[in-house]
Design a protein around this motif. Sequence first.
Motif, PDB file in Angstrom:
ATOM      1  N   LEU A   9     -32.751  -9.551 -24.819  1.00  0.00           N
ATOM      2  CA  LEU A   9     -31.489 -10.051 -25.351  1.00  0.00           C
ATOM      3  C   LEU A   9     -30.769  -8.958 -26.134  1.00  0.00           C
ATOM      4  O   LEU A   9     -31.407  -8.041 -26.660  1.00  0.00           O
ATOM      5  CB  LEU A   9     -31.735 -11.252 -26.284  1.00  0.00           C
ATOM      6  N   GLU A  10     -29.454  -9.069 -26.218  1.00  0.00           N
ATOM      7  CA  GLU A  10     -28.672  -8.137 -27.015  1.00  0.00           C
ATOM      8  C   GLU A  10     -27.618  -8.914 -27.790  1.00  0.00           C
ATOM      9  O   GLU A  10     -26.938  -9.784 -27.232  1.00  0.00           O
ATOM     10  CB  GLU A  10     -27.984  -7.088 -26.137  1.00  0.00           C
ATOM     11  N   VAL A  11     -27.495  -8.619 -29.073  1.00  0.00           N
ATOM     12  CA  VAL A  11     -26.509  -9.269 -29.932  1.00  0.00           C
ATOM     13  C   VAL A  11     -25.295  -8.355 -30.037  1.00  0.00           C
ATOM     14  O   VAL A  11     -25.410  -7.173 -30.368  1.00  0.00           O
ATOM     15  CB  VAL A  11     -27.091  -9.549 -31.333  1.00  0.00           C
ATOM     16  N   ARG A  12     -24.114  -8.913 -29.744  1.00  0.00           N
ATOM     17  CA  ARG A  12     -22.879  -8.129 -29.753  1.00  0.00           C
ATOM     18  C   ARG A  12     -21.812  -8.844 -30.583  1.00  0.00           C
ATOM     19  O   ARG A  12     -21.780 -10.076 -30.668  1.00  0.00           O
ATOM     20  CB  ARG A  12     -22.335  -7.969 -28.327  1.00  0.00           C
ATOM     21  N   ALA A  13     -20.936  -8.051 -31.178  1.00  0.00           N
ATOM     22  CA  ALA A  13     -19.781  -8.607 -31.878  1.00  0.00           C
ATOM     23  C   ALA A  13     -18.704  -8.961 -30.856  1.00  0.00           C
ATOM     24  O   ALA A  13     -18.411  -8.174 -29.951  1.00  0.00           O
ATOM     25  CB  ALA A  13     -19.242  -7.611 -32.893  1.00  0.00           C
ATOM     26  N   VAL A  14     -18.123 -10.152 -30.985  1.00  0.00           N
ATOM     27  CA  VAL A  14     -17.098 -10.613 -30.054  1.00  0.00           C
ATOM     28  C   VAL A  14     -15.960 -11.258 -30.833  1.00  0.00           C
ATOM     29  O   VAL A  14     -16.114 -11.629 -32.003  1.00  0.00           O
ATOM     30  CB  VAL A  14     -17.665 -11.634 -29.045  1.00  0.00           C
ATOM     31  N   HIS A  15     -14.824 -11.382 -30.194  1.00  0.00           N
ATOM     32  CA  HIS A  15     -13.690 -12.109 -30.757  1.00  0.00           C
ATOM     33  C   HIS A  15     -13.435 -13.339 -29.892  1.00  0.00           C
ATOM     34  O   HIS A  15     -13.306 -13.241 -28.667  1.00  0.00           O
ATOM     35  CB  HIS A  15     -12.445 -11.226 -30.808  1.00  0.00           C
ATOM     36  N   ARG A  16     -13.361 -14.485 -30.516  1.00  0.00           N
ATOM     37  CA  ARG A  16     -13.132 -15.736 -29.793  1.00  0.00           C
ATOM     38  C   ARG A  16     -11.631 -15.992 -29.590  1.00  0.00           C
ATOM     39  O   ARG A  16     -10.800 -15.528 -30.372  1.00  0.00           O
ATOM     40  CB  ARG A  16     -13.720 -16.915 -30.579  1.00  0.00           C
ATOM     41  N   VAL A  17     -11.342 -16.738 -28.538  1.00  0.00           N
ATOM     42  CA  VAL A  17      -9.987 -17.219 -28.304  1.00  0.00           C
ATOM     43  C   VAL A  17      -9.999 -18.736 -28.439  1.00  0.00           C
ATOM     44  O   VAL A  17     -10.745 -19.424 -27.719  1.00  0.00           O
ATOM     45  CB  VAL A  17      -9.470 -16.811 -26.911  1.00  0.00           C
ATOM     46  N   HIS A  18      -9.231 -19.268 -29.386  1.00  0.00           N
ATOM     47  CA  HIS A  18      -9.135 -20.710 -29.599  1.00  0.00           C
ATOM     48  C   HIS A  18      -7.680 -21.135 -29.497  1.00  0.00           C
ATOM     49  O   HIS A  18      -6.791 -20.531 -30.124  1.00  0.00           O
ATOM     50  CB  HIS A  18      -9.686 -21.089 -30.987  1.00  0.00           C
TER      51      HIS A  18
END
Length: 274
Positions: A9-18
């Motif tokens: 597994l790899e943990v990554r920073a993401v930006h959500r779209v809501h």
Amino acid sequence: MDERKNPALEVRAVHRVHDARLEHFPEHDVLAEEMPVALEYNGIAYATMLATPADLEDFALGFSLAEGIVEAPAELYELELESNRAGVIVRLEIASERFVHLKARRRALSGRTGCGLCGIESLTEAVRPVPRVPQGGVVPLAAVLSAMHALRARQPFHGATGATHAAALAAADGALLVVREDVGRHNALDKAIGAAARAGLLRPGGAAIALMSSRASFELVQKAAVAGIGVLAAVSAPTALAVRLAEEAGITLLGFVRGREATVYSRVDRLGRR
């Protein structure tokens, strides 16, 4: 599960779209890892697959059995993993007789996610005959449905990432024996078969049902037949070629196994009505 310490597994920073708007502050998401896994037999490169780097010993043995490279776990003498920046090399030492047979096949594979037949030079090799699964006992329909239901709670990688398939082997009463996950459904089934072989569960009275969290492709039926498993159940649809092979191999093939619903495509006689 500690995602940050798990090599699969790899943990990554993401930006959500809501609501069609991009959120300003980043969140963390968990991704399923995949990397090249090269299989070498007696020093000769044979296949490179993209796979999730977990349970690779099970994967190597299951692949070797399902592809007919070895006929029994005892013909695999040694297995060694070597990791580097490019991926993982799995070095296997197999019986001399099996290695001679392997070289004679002259088969070249170049695997990728979701495709277990890429790069095969011979079309007849791709659709090679499979052994007919012995009749055995009737498997209750309720056992298949309950096993699939139980599988949903045994997928930690999918729960964390939403990007992996699961394969399981179950006994005739529906009890799950082995569960394995991978980004490739074929790899997941190879891992499950390998784990079951190590535990001696491929004998009569052992694994009777194979379950897939995916569609049922031709190659999955091939692998189930070689492992001697008489019932294959999938969450999604089978292909027409998979159904024809299931009929030929004497395998009961179920698709759309969801809740209390399913469609039986072949050999309904292996299945109890309840």
